[in-house]
Design an enzyme around this catalytic site. Structure first.
Site, mmCIF file in Angstrom:
data_model
loop_
_atom_site.group_PDB
_atom_site.id
_atom_site.type_symbol
_atom_site.label_atom_id
_atom_site.label_comp_id
_atom_site.label_asym_id
_atom_site.label_seq_id
_atom_site.Cartn_x
_atom_site.Cartn_y
_atom_site.Cartn_z
ATOM 1 N N CYS A 134 -2.090 39.673 19.771
ATOM 2 C CA CYS A 134 -1.791 38.488 18.961
ATOM 3 C C CYS A 134 -0.776 38.766 17.861
ATOM 4 C CB CYS A 134 -3.079 37.947 18.346
ATOM 5 S SG CYS A 134 -4.150 39.204 17.667
ATOM 6 N N GLN A 161 -4.618 39.863 8.871
ATOM 7 C CA GLN A 161 -5.157 39.313 10.123
ATOM 8 C C GLN A 161 -6.493 38.609 9.930
ATOM 9 O OE1 GLN A 161 -3.181 43.006 12.522
ATOM 10 N NE2 GLN A 161 -4.695 41.850 13.667
ATOM 11 N N ARG A 266 -7.337 43.377 7.928
ATOM 12 C CA ARG A 266 -8.150 42.169 8.154
ATOM 13 C C ARG A 266 -8.381 41.491 6.799
ATOM 14 N NH1 ARG A 266 -8.582 40.678 12.976
ATOM 15 N NH2 ARG A 266 -9.662 42.529 13.727
ATOM 16 N N HIS A 273 -3.058 34.702 11.706
ATOM 17 C CA HIS A 273 -2.566 36.005 11.287
ATOM 18 C C HIS A 273 -1.269 35.795 10.503
ATOM 19 C CE1 HIS A 273 -5.544 37.902 13.647
ATOM 20 N NE2 HIS A 273 -4.823 38.624 14.472
HETATM 21 N N1 HSE Z 1 -6.590 42.837 18.008
HETATM 22 C C1 HSE Z 1 -6.366 41.589 17.367
HETATM 23 C C2 HSE Z 1 -7.126 41.497 16.094
HETATM 24 C C3 HSE Z 1 -6.773 40.475 18.268
HETATM 25 O O1 HSE Z 1 -8.072 42.264 15.932
HETATM 26 O O2 HSE Z 1 -6.807 40.685 15.242
HETATM 27 C C4 HSE Z 1 -5.722 39.885 19.126
HETATM 28 O O3 HSE Z 1 -5.007 40.701 19.970
#
Ligand code: HSE
Length: 371
Positions: A134, A161, A266, A273
């Site tokens: 993503c 993210q 995150r 994102h």
């Molecule tokens: N790996 C991504 C995430 C999710 O953890 O945000 C989408 O590929």
């Protein structure tokens, strides 16, 4: 065209279904819905009457399909894909998972960016197509113009993210954490004499409390952040960070690898994102030209003026969530030098980051096969 859908009920699968229904994508398809848990149960009615769920582990039933589109996850792909191919099945496999992305026999699909590669692959008989990571797909949707103009010497992406990238349970956990924090904060918010430091003490108490749910993230995300996504790989990177260089170059089909690196973080957004970029340009191009190059690359990218009001209104997860818009703003030359550009973008992780490239690949395939 006989299409089998697997994992259509999960989060990415549900968004895919919504997009297919919104764009009349099921009409004329013979759609079959597979399940890993509710075989023979009632499937969705997508306009062609009621359907009965088929067994997602039944190789024979799967082999009847001309196309299988799966959002079931990497575990399923690992278990089924190889067996199905070994059994002689030569249909098209379209997959949201990362499992097959780097395989020789597969291509990563993001057609507004790499349609020529997809067309070449179809003509060459390639039958396996995977959606990209993503963060990578959203970065490429935002900066496609710069790559196409061959202006990128290298870039870093510092990400923000959303919880959705970690899964549906993580989104629920984020909101549940917010609710606990809200409960702790409430008495202080209701007390006109309380100070911001009183409030902070309550929030900090909530973050350390046993009532804060952390079974998915392991730690608080609400009122905090997590600068680690996925598992460690070589050289101190996380796998999410490694995908930046590996998948970008694969999607673009670069002959000489463009260096890309950064830190993936995150944050407490639900499904968008965001990313902050430092881009080393191959040459000093005037900012108005750069803006034109970025903004005209596809129908979804939107250049946001580098002004406070526009930025606040249009360049945030709150402004983008649930839409296909990919705004890019804060575009300016950096003080480091005129061939250094910075920019910030936001995109919906479940749409362009996951479901939309697959939904579009199905349409491309349908046109290609003349159905
Ligand atoms: N790996 C991504 C995430 C999710 O953890 O945000 C989408 O590929």
């Amino acid at each position: 065209m006989r299409v089998g859908f697997v994992g259509w009920r999960g989060m990415v699968g549900s968004v895919l279904m919504e997009r297919m229904l919104a764009e009349n994508g099921f009409s004329g398809l013979e759609s079959y819905f597979f399940s890993t848990s509710n075989v023979s149960g009632k499937g969705p009615d997508v306009g062609e009457g009621e359907t009965v769920l088929q067994d997602a582990f039944d190789l024979k039933a799967l082999a009847e399909m001309e196309v299988i589109l799966t959002c079931q996850g990497g575990g399923y792909t690992t278990e089924i894909y190889g067996k199905l191919r070994e059994s002689g099945w030569s249909g098209y496999w379209i997959d949201a998972a990362s499992t097959l992305r780097m395989e020789e026999e597969a291509r990563i699909v993001l057609d507004p960016v790499n349609r020529p590669i997809i067309d070449d692959a179809l003509a060459a008989g390639i039958k396996t197509y995977a959606g990209g990571n993503c963060t990578v797909s959203l970065m490429l949707m935002a900066l496609a113009g710069l790559f196409k103009a061959d202006l990128v010497e290298w870039l870093t992406s510092m990400t923000y993210q959303s919880a959705s990238g970690a899964g549906a349970a993580n989104m629920q956990e984020l909101a549940a954490q917010m609710a606990v924090i809200g409960d702790y904060a409430r008495p202080v918010l209701d007390d006109p004499a309380a100070t911001a430091l009183d409030l902070d003490r309550r929030v900090t108490e909530a973050l350390g409390s046993d009532s804060l749910p952390v079974s998915n993230f392991g730690v608080p995300l609400a009122a905090s952040l997590i600068p680690w996504i996925d598992r460690p790989v070589d050289k101190g990177q996380t796998r999410e960070e490694w995908k930046g260089i590996a998948e970008t170059n694969r999607i673009l089909g670069t002959k000489r690898e463009i260096p890309i690196d950064g830190i993936c973080v995150r944050v407490g957004a639900m499904r968008c994102h965001s990313q902050g970029f430092t881009i080393k340009l191959k040459k000093d191009v005037p900012l108005d030209e750069i803006t034109e190059i970025i903004g005209s690359a596809n129908d979804w990218v939107e250049v946001i003026d580098n002004k406070k009001e526009d930025t606040l209104k249009r360049l945030s997860p709150a402004a983008v969530s649930g839409t296909l818009k990919v705004p890019v703003g804060r575009i300016r030359k950096m003080l480091i030098g005129d061939d250094y550009l910075t920019a910030f973008s936001v995109g919906d992780q479940l749409l362009w980051g996951a479901a939309e490239p697959l939904h579009r690949m199905l349409r491309i395939l349908r046109d290609y096969l003349g159905r």
